[in-house]
Every structure is written in C-alpha cells, then in structure tokens.
Scaffold this active site. Structure first.
Site, PDB file in Angstrom:
ATOM      1  N   MET A  30       1.035  -1.315   0.009  1.00 56.90           N
ATOM      2  CA  MET A  30      -0.160  -0.064   0.096  1.00 56.90           C
ATOM      3  C   MET A  30       0.953   1.220   0.108  1.00 56.90           C
ATOM      4  SD  MET A  30      -3.374  -1.025   2.287  1.00 56.90           S
ATOM      5  CE  MET A  30      -2.678  -0.604   3.898  1.00 56.90           C
ATOM      6  N   GLY A  31       2.249   1.114  -0.300  1.00 58.37           N
ATOM      7  CA  GLY A  31       3.123   2.416  -0.505  1.00 58.37           C
ATOM      8  C   GLY A  31       3.697   2.633   0.632  1.00 58.37           C
ATOM      9  N   LEU A  33       6.549   3.076   1.512  1.00 58.08           N
ATOM     10  CA  LEU A  33       7.575   2.008   1.386  1.00 58.08           C
ATOM     11  C   LEU A  33       8.897   2.163   2.408  1.00 58.08           C
ATOM     12  CD1 LEU A  33       7.824   0.894  -2.335  1.00 58.08           C
ATOM     13  CD2 LEU A  33       6.244   0.133  -0.383  1.00 58.08           C
ATOM     14  N   HIS A  34       9.214   1.029   3.227  1.00 54.68           N
ATOM     15  CA  HIS A  34      10.354   1.159   4.159  1.00 54.68           C
ATOM     16  C   HIS A  34      11.141  -0.311   4.076  1.00 54.68           C
ATOM     17  CE1 HIS A  34       8.153  -1.707   6.559  1.00 54.68           C
ATOM     18  NE2 HIS A  34       6.869  -0.814   6.312  1.00 54.68           N
ATOM     19  N   GLY A  36      11.358  -2.600   5.727  1.00 56.09           N
ATOM     20  CA  GLY A  36      10.631  -3.936   5.596  1.00 56.09           C
ATOM     21  C   GLY A  36      10.129  -4.365   4.225  1.00 56.09           C
ATOM     22  N   HIS A  37       9.650  -3.362   3.444  1.00 59.20           N
ATOM     23  CA  HIS A  37       9.034  -3.450   2.056  1.00 59.20           C
ATOM     24  C   HIS A  37      10.497  -4.009   0.964  1.00 59.20           C
ATOM     25  CE1 HIS A  37       5.893  -0.871   3.323  1.00 59.20           C
ATOM     26  NE2 HIS A  37       5.105  -2.036   2.776  1.00 59.20           N
ATOM     27  N   LYS A 149       5.139  -9.985   9.331  1.00 63.57           N
ATOM     28  CA  LYS A 149       4.767  -8.978  10.597  1.00 63.57           C
ATOM     29  C   LYS A 149       3.226  -9.107  10.665  1.00 63.57           C
ATOM     30  CE  LYS A 149       4.259  -4.398  10.426  1.00 63.57           C
ATOM     31  NZ  LYS A 149       3.114  -4.390  11.135  1.00 63.57           N
ATOM     32  N   ASP A 150       2.679  -9.157   9.510  1.00 63.65           N
ATOM     33  CA  ASP A 150       1.096  -9.262   9.018  1.00 63.65           C
ATOM     34  C   ASP A 150       0.914 -10.803   9.134  1.00 63.65           C
ATOM     35  OD1 ASP A 150       0.202  -6.404   9.029  1.00 63.65           O
ATOM     36  OD2 ASP A 150       1.418  -6.501   7.182  1.00 63.65           O
ATOM     37  N   ARG A 187       3.363   2.449   9.550  1.00 66.21           N
ATOM     38  CA  ARG A 187       2.594   3.453  10.623  1.00 66.21           C
ATOM     39  C   ARG A 187       3.741   4.056  11.742  1.00 66.21           C
ATOM     40  NH1 ARG A 187      -2.891   1.120  11.953  1.00 66.21           N
ATOM     41  NH2 ARG A 187      -3.280   0.048   9.725  1.00 66.21           N
TER      42      ARG A 187
END
Ligand code: PAF
Length: 282
Positions: A30-31, A33-34, A36-37, A149-150, A187
């Site tokens: 969902m953009g 980006l960090h 993790g992505h 994480k999810d 977040r």
C-alpha cells in the site's frame, strides 16, 4: 522500470511475459515503503525473472475512515526507491480503475478471521482477500511475497490461495526490525521520538514471553509474563495478545512442543501497531 495505472495494460504485459515462460515475482503493497518492504523486494528480485510491485491503498480493508485518510501516501519517493532496487513493473492504479463499482463479493475466511486482527477489524480480511485476488488476476504472478509481521494476513492469503486453487505460490518473509526491536511498519512514521521508544517495548514483551516459553511455561503463564511487562509501560495500551498455532490460528492451551506464535496488537500515541514472534518455528 515501467509504471502502469491501468489494470488491462499491466495484465497484457504480464500475460505476455508468462507466455514467454518468465517467472514473475510480485510484492503487493500500500506504498509508504520502508526497509521491511525493501527486504521483500530484494528477496523477490533474487528468485524471479520479472519483478512487479503494486502500490494501492485499498479502501476495502479499512474499517476506520480516519485510518484510511491518515495512511501515508508517498508515491514519488516509493517509485525512486523501487527503481534503485531493480523493479521491472509497478502497478499503481487509481481507486476508480480497481473498483469501478463497490464490489458485492466478499471473502469469508471462517474461523481464521474470528480472532486477533479479524476480531478487532470487522471486514478487514475480506477487503484484503478481494484486493489480493484482483491483484493476482491482474498481474499474473508466479510467486507473491508477504511479510510475516502481518502474520494473520500471510496465513489467510496462503489458505485462500490453497482453497481457491489460485495459481500462485505464497512466500512468507521474516519481520525486519529497527535496532530497538520495533517491527518496521509504515505506521511508525506517525510516531514521535518518544512514541518510537514506547513502541519498542512491544517487541521487548514478546522477547520476555519467548524466555518463558523456552523454560517450558504454559501458554497462560507465558502470556501473563508479557502482560505484566506491558502493564508497566506508560503510553502503551494493549488490545490483544494471543498464543496461537501458525497453521490454523487456534489458541494453544498446552505447550506441547508444537509450532507456536505469539501475536500482539496495541496503541501508542493513537497509532495501532502489531507484532509477533515465533515461540517455536514450524
Ligand atoms: O499488507 C498490505 O500492505 C496490504 O494488506 C496488501 C497485502 C497490500 C493488500 O492491500
């Protein structure tokens, strides 16, 4: 790197590539980006001929309008990172082209969505199931990469693909953490420095639980140790903490050397954060 906004255009391109027997790795996002992505993207890059990243803030999966409005949108910055990581295709559709009409179809994950995130976010996983299915249908991936994480999302998507025979392999990728232990998340950008410090105690509580589990404590004792620690953290309010089987998300009532994962959700500065830790790997 080519950026597509129209479903039909990226569909034609990815179908053409699949006819040429190219493997396509996909990272749905969902953009905002960090790291993790980027970790997902780097793994997908290594394992596939072609790499597609989708960027779409999916309104169907938000049950809170304020959360949807506040979701960070950083398309230009995201694209420049993806270009550097060697992404071939980006799919960044407008809401109208994904949902010309509000979908009437929903996806019911049964018992697996009655707990944890599903219990606190009614309709969330149906929205995830619908968008992920559409993204797979549009982008034709051979493999799709989801962050653990999810954890519940990863397990539900895996189960959906199996149950519906969707022709894609789901790969789960380990959580990437800040040096403080905080799980990386879009977040986190909404937290102050103090908030980030408080949020890092979420992982510390999970690590305490792991120590208990390793000493053969029961799920209740393990959970209670984490809860006692969390209760002492000012500014952190825990929503749920569950110890479940990573296969079916059922609560574990005994520590029988079976695979187990502890999952937690909580609020810091009004931002909802989740994390988890394997107590025993699959
Ligand atoms: O994990 C996310 O970012 C979203 O839930 C996903 C999988 C991209 C679907 O919108």
């Amino acid at each position: 790197m080519q950026v597509y906004s129209l479903p039909a255009e990226i569909f034609n391109e990815t179908q053409r590539l699949r006819f040429q027997e190219k493997s396509i790795g996909m990272v749905p996002t969902m953009g905002a980006l960090h790291e993790g992505h980027f970790y997902l993207v780097k793994q997908a890059r290594k394992e596939n001929d072609i790499l597609v990243v989708s960027i779409f803030v999916n309104p169907l999966q938000f049950n809170n309008q304020e959360d949807l409005n506040n979701y960070p949108r950083t398309l230009e910055k995201d694209l420049s990172h993806l270009e550097k990581l060697g992404v071939d295709l980006v799919f960044a559709p407008a809401e109208e082209s994904m949902y010309p009409e509000k979908p009437q179809v929903s996806i019911d994950f049964g018992q697996m969505e009655q707990v944890m995130e599903g219990a606190f976010r009614p309709g969330h996983f149906s929205g995830v199931g619908v968008v992920v299915t559409k993204l797979f249908n549009i982008c034709n991936p051979t493999r799709a990469y989801f962050g653990k994480k999810d954890m519940q999302q990863y397990l539900l998507v895996k189960r959906m693909v199996e149950d519906l025979s969707q022709p894609v392999e789901i790969i789960g990728v380990p959580i990437v953490r800040e040096s403080s232990g905080l799980a990386m998340s879009s977040r986190n950008q909404r937290l102050s420095n103090d908030g980030l410090e408080i949020a890092s105690s979420i992982y510390k509580g999970l690590a305490i639980a792991k120590q208990e589990w390793d000493q053969a404590k029961s799920p209740d004792e393990t959970k209670n140790a984490a809860i006692a620690f969390y209760n002492k953290q000012e500014g952190l309010s825990i929503e749920y903490i569950n110890i479940v089987s990573p296969h079916d998300l059922e609560d574990l009532d005994d520590n029988l050397n079976q695979p187990a994962v502890i999952c937690v959700a909580g609020f810091v500065e009004g931002v909802r954060l989740i994390d988890n830790l394997y107590l025993r790997q699959d």
